[in-house]
Design an enzyme around this catalytic site. Structure first.
Site, PDB file in Angstrom:
ATOM      1  N   ASP A   1      22.620  30.116  27.124  1.00 46.61           N
ATOM      2  CA  ASP A   1      22.700  30.000  28.591  1.00 46.61           C
ATOM      3  C   ASP A   1      22.090  31.164  29.364  1.00 46.61           C
ATOM      4  O   ASP A   1      21.937  31.058  30.587  1.00 46.61           O
ATOM      5  CB  ASP A   1      24.171  29.890  29.039  1.00 46.61           C
ATOM      6  CG  ASP A   1      24.850  28.635  28.512  1.00 46.61           C
ATOM      7  OD1 ASP A   1      24.131  27.774  27.986  1.00 46.61           O
ATOM      8  OD2 ASP A   1      26.078  28.550  28.623  1.00 46.61           O
TER       9      ASP A   1
ATOM     10  N   ARG B   1      29.842  34.486  42.205  1.00 43.77           N
ATOM     11  CA  ARG B   1      28.921  34.082  43.280  1.00 43.77           C
ATOM     12  C   ARG B   1      29.561  33.025  44.187  1.00 43.77           C
ATOM     13  O   ARG B   1      30.334  32.200  43.733  1.00 43.77           O
ATOM     14  CB  ARG B   1      27.636  33.504  42.675  1.00 43.77           C
ATOM     15  CG  ARG B   1      26.889  34.506  41.815  1.00 43.77           C
ATOM     16  CD  ARG B   1      25.564  33.947  41.310  1.00 43.77           C
ATOM     17  NE  ARG B   1      25.693  32.755  40.478  1.00 43.77           N
ATOM     18  CZ  ARG B   1      26.008  32.788  39.182  1.00 43.77           C
ATOM     19  NH1 ARG B   1      26.266  33.933  38.579  1.00 43.77           N
ATOM     20  NH2 ARG B   1      26.083  31.670  38.484  1.00 43.77           N
TER      21      ARG B   1
ATOM     22  N   SER C   1      37.455  33.651  17.380  1.00 42.52           N
ATOM     23  CA  SER C   1      37.655  35.028  16.886  1.00 42.52           C
ATOM     24  C   SER C   1      38.839  35.689  17.584  1.00 42.52           C
ATOM     25  O   SER C   1      39.677  36.324  16.950  1.00 42.52           O
ATOM     26  CB  SER C   1      36.413  35.878  17.136  1.00 42.52           C
ATOM     27  OG  SER C   1      35.280  35.264  16.594  1.00 42.52           O
TER      28      SER C   1
ATOM     29  N   GLU D   1      60.349  51.211  46.706  1.00 48.63           N
ATOM     30  CA  GLU D   1      61.764  51.508  46.990  1.00 48.63           C
ATOM     31  C   GLU D   1      61.904  52.600  48.043  1.00 48.63           C
ATOM     32  O   GLU D   1      62.751  52.526  48.932  1.00 48.63           O
ATOM     33  CB  GLU D   1      62.479  52.005  45.729  1.00 48.63           C
ATOM     34  CG  GLU D   1      62.440  51.083  44.549  1.00 48.63           C
ATOM     35  CD  GLU D   1      61.207  51.282  43.686  1.00 48.63           C
ATOM     36  OE1 GLU D   1      60.096  51.431  44.240  1.00 48.63           O
ATOM     37  OE2 GLU D   1      61.343  51.280  42.461  1.00 48.63           O
TER      38      GLU D   1
ATOM     39  N   SER E   1      23.453  17.393  29.217  1.00 47.41           N
ATOM     40  CA  SER E   1      23.961  17.616  30.568  1.00 47.41           C
ATOM     41  C   SER E   1      24.305  19.094  30.751  1.00 47.41           C
ATOM     42  O   SER E   1      24.772  19.749  29.833  1.00 47.41           O
ATOM     43  CB  SER E   1      25.134  16.670  30.835  1.00 47.41           C
ATOM     44  OG  SER E   1      26.296  17.353  31.121  1.00 47.41           O
TER      45      SER E   1
ATOM     46  N   ARG F   1      36.459  35.167  38.247  1.00 49.06           N
ATOM     47  CA  ARG F   1      35.596  36.335  37.952  1.00 49.06           C
ATOM     48  C   ARG F   1      35.789  37.440  38.976  1.00 49.06           C
ATOM     49  O   ARG F   1      35.780  38.621  38.640  1.00 49.06           O
ATOM     50  CB  ARG F   1      34.120  35.908  37.956  1.00 49.06           C
ATOM     51  CG  ARG F   1      33.723  35.086  36.757  1.00 49.06           C
ATOM     52  CD  ARG F   1      32.275  34.658  36.893  1.00 49.06           C
ATOM     53  NE  ARG F   1      31.851  33.834  35.778  1.00 49.06           N
ATOM     54  CZ  ARG F   1      30.676  33.216  35.738  1.00 49.06           C
ATOM     55  NH1 ARG F   1      29.820  33.335  36.739  1.00 49.06           N
ATOM     56  NH2 ARG F   1      30.355  32.494  34.677  1.00 49.06           N
TER      57      ARG F   1
ATOM     58  N   TRP G   1      26.434  20.588  32.988  1.00 50.29           N
ATOM     59  CA  TRP G   1      27.823  20.926  33.284  1.00 50.29           C
ATOM     60  C   TRP G   1      28.787  19.947  32.637  1.00 50.29           C
ATOM     61  O   TRP G   1      28.471  18.773  32.470  1.00 50.29           O
ATOM     62  CB  TRP G   1      28.079  20.891  34.790  1.00 50.29           C
ATOM     63  CG  TRP G   1      27.167  21.741  35.610  1.00 50.29           C
ATOM     64  CD1 TRP G   1      26.236  21.299  36.511  1.00 50.29           C
ATOM     65  CD2 TRP G   1      27.087  23.165  35.619  1.00 50.29           C
ATOM     66  NE1 TRP G   1      25.594  22.360  37.080  1.00 50.29           N
ATOM     67  CE2 TRP G   1      26.100  23.518  36.556  1.00 50.29           C
ATOM     68  CE3 TRP G   1      27.764  24.174  34.933  1.00 50.29           C
ATOM     69  CZ2 TRP G   1      25.755  24.836  36.823  1.00 50.29           C
ATOM     70  CZ3 TRP G   1      27.425  25.489  35.195  1.00 50.29           C
ATOM     71  CH2 TRP G   1      26.441  25.809  36.136  1.00 50.29           C
TER      72      TRP G   1
ATOM     73  N   GLU H   1      34.709  33.693  28.591  1.00 48.27           N
ATOM     74  CA  GLU H   1      34.100  32.450  29.091  1.00 48.27           C
ATOM     75  C   GLU H   1      33.369  31.681  28.011  1.00 48.27           C
ATOM     76  O   GLU H   1      32.415  30.977  28.282  1.00 48.27           O
ATOM     77  CB  GLU H   1      33.153  32.795  30.245  1.00 48.27           C
ATOM     78  CG  GLU H   1      33.898  33.306  31.451  1.00 48.27           C
ATOM     79  CD  GLU H   1      33.298  32.814  32.743  1.00 48.27           C
ATOM     80  OE1 GLU H   1      32.729  31.711  32.766  1.00 48.27           O
ATOM     81  OE2 GLU H   1      33.385  33.557  33.726  1.00 48.27           O
TER      82      GLU H   1
HETATM   83  C1  AOF Z   1      58.375  52.049  41.129  1.00 47.68           C
HETATM   84  N1  AOF Z   1      58.017  51.552  42.344  1.00 47.68           N
HETATM   85  O1  AOF Z   1      56.502  50.814  43.769  1.00 47.68           O
HETATM   86  C2  AOF Z   1      55.787  51.352  41.612  1.00 47.68           C
HETATM   87  C3  AOF Z   1      56.176  51.805  40.326  1.00 47.68           C
HETATM   88  O2  AOF Z   1      51.757  57.774  39.347  1.00 47.68           O
HETATM   89  P1  AOF Z   1      52.839  57.113  40.109  1.00 47.68           P
HETATM   90  O3  AOF Z   1      53.870  58.089  40.600  1.00 47.68           O
HETATM   91  O4  AOF Z   1      52.337  56.236  41.206  1.00 47.68           O
HETATM   92  O5  AOF Z   1      53.641  56.183  39.084  1.00 47.68           O
HETATM   93  C4  AOF Z   1      53.016  55.062  38.554  1.00 47.68           C
HETATM   94  C5  AOF Z   1      53.959  54.323  37.643  1.00 47.68           C
HETATM   95  O6  AOF Z   1      55.187  54.021  38.305  1.00 47.68           O
HETATM   96  C6  AOF Z   1      53.392  52.982  37.239  1.00 47.68           C
HETATM   97  O7  AOF Z   1      52.606  53.077  36.073  1.00 47.68           O
HETATM   98  C7  AOF Z   1      54.646  52.157  37.018  1.00 47.68           C
HETATM   99  O8  AOF Z   1      55.213  52.425  35.756  1.00 47.68           O
HETATM  100  C8  AOF Z   1      55.550  52.671  38.117  1.00 47.68           C
HETATM  101  N2  AOF Z   1      55.268  51.918  39.333  1.00 47.68           N
HETATM  102  N3  AOF Z   1      57.474  52.111  40.128  1.00 47.68           N
HETATM  103  O9  AOF Z   1      59.527  52.427  40.932  1.00 47.68           O
HETATM  104  C9  AOF Z   1      56.775  51.225  42.638  1.00 47.68           C
HETATM  105  N4  AOF Z   1      54.482  51.050  41.893  1.00 47.68           N
HETATM  106 ZN    ZN Z   2      58.907  54.728  41.552  1.00 46.45          ZN
END
Ligand code: AOF
Ligand code: ZN
Length: 312
Positions: A192, A199, A256, A48, A160, A176, A162, A248
């Site tokens: 396995d 890879r 489980s 923002e 087999s 992965r 695969w 996997e």
């Molecule tokens: C937003 N806009 O682009 C993102 C957000 O440690 P900071 O300041 O980078 O905050 C990380 C937290 O902010 C993250 O865990 C999530 O809750 C929020 N991320 N919020 O308004 C952003 N990347």
């Molecule tokens: Zn923010």
């Protein structure tokens, strides 16, 4: 649509924002985008702030579209809610709420401050950060269960090597490369001796490679043995920063995890083979498991069926 543009912008941060989510933002005035931004790296400005900076004075009275609600906390950067208020934005449209208990609640803060807010709940916006959302809210990794199956639900075809085709196997290596950890149960370890490395694909980093169950590991198998209760092991992995875990197999480990309701997403690679014999995938569960957002995709000669047990 501008939220879609914000979703696209967010993707530009994929791979560099860790441990933060990907977030994108677009400032719209009279139907025209006047500022764009995305979060690139923890410690650097949030989406923002960048979009509002690009819009400058044109942000006054404009609408801010953002993939996740603006944060309301002082993290490594100041709250985005303050930047939104300072810019004089008239309306904020957010594609998802922030599940981080420390940062969430931004829309509410803005609403109380007199900004028009809209929570335009978007599955795409939530799915974009599916692993991070589970990790930050449930304090365990997002668990993806991947299985290769014959048409009659067998997890192996006697004689087999695969079940699924080459393209499906390539896809698994891609999975992965994009997950923090990969795990198998002891049955698969003994049968396995898997390496579980990514890879033949562009892997920026290799996943951590785990074996769940009682040891010992056979000689030459280089996996981390995790012998504790599954929920405890997942909590410990989350603490260590593991946001996503790919299971996997085999069928016992899958059972489980399903029994303890610890699977979030299921990926079934179904081969066009009726095996007639071989071990089945027939988990004994406490209650039926219902998948949501069930979809199919052709992968070579196989079908990839996917769905969520827990939607992000
Ligand atoms: C937003 N806009 O682009 C993102 C957000 O440690 P900071 O300041 O980078 O905050 C990380 C937290 O902010 C993250 O865990 C999530 O809750 C929020 N991320 N919020 O308004 C952003 N990347
Ligand atoms: Zn923010």
């Amino acid at each position: 649509m501008s939220l879609e543009r914000a979703l696209e912008l967010a993707e530009r941060g994929r791979g560099t924002t860790r441990p933060n989510p990907v977030v994108g933002a677009a400032v719209v005035r009279n139907g025209e985008i006047v500022g764009e931004g995305w979060h690139e790296r923890k410690g650097e400005p949030h989406a923002e702030v960048i979009a509002l900076g690009a819009a400058g004075e044109r942000a006054r009275g404009a609408t801010l579209f953002v993939t996740m609600e603006p944060c309301a906390h002082h993290g490594t950067t100041p709250p985005c809610t303050e930047a939104v208020l300072a810019a004089g934005v008239a309306k904020v449209v957010a594609g998802s709420l922030d599940p981080n208990p420390e940062a969430g609640g931004g829309l509410e803060v803005l609403c109380r401050a007199g900004v028009e807010v809209e929570h335009a709940d978007s599955f795409a916006a939530r799915a974009q950060n599916e692993a991070w959302r589970t990790w930050v809210a449930a304090k365990r990794p997002f668990v993806v269960l991947k299985l290769g199956l014959t048409l009659d639900g067998r997890v192996a075809i006697p004689g087999s090597r695969w079940i699924t085709g080459e393209q499906s196997r390539r896809r698994v290596h891609e999975l992965r490369a994009h997950t923090d950890a990969v795990a198998v149960g002891m049955g698969t370890v003994r049968a396995d001796h898997p390496q579980l490395t990514a890879r033949g694909v562009d892997a920026v980093k290799q996943p951590r490679r785990l074996a769940f169950g009682r040891g010992p590991l056979p000689l030459g198998v280089r996996l981390e043995l995790r012998s504790g209760a599954l929920a405890d092991e997942l909590a410990a992995l989350a603490e260590e920063g593991v946001q996503s875990l790919l299971l996997e197999g085999g069928p016992t480990l899958a059972e489980s995890f399903l029994r303890e309701d610890l699977v979030d997403k299921v990926l079934l690679f179904v081969a066009p083979t009726i095996a007639s014999s071989g071990p089945p995938f027939a988990p004994e569960l406490v209650a039926p498991v219902q998948l949501r957002r069930f979809t199919s995709e052709q992968v070579g000669d196989d079908l990839l069926l996917s769905g969520y047990v827990h939607e992000p």
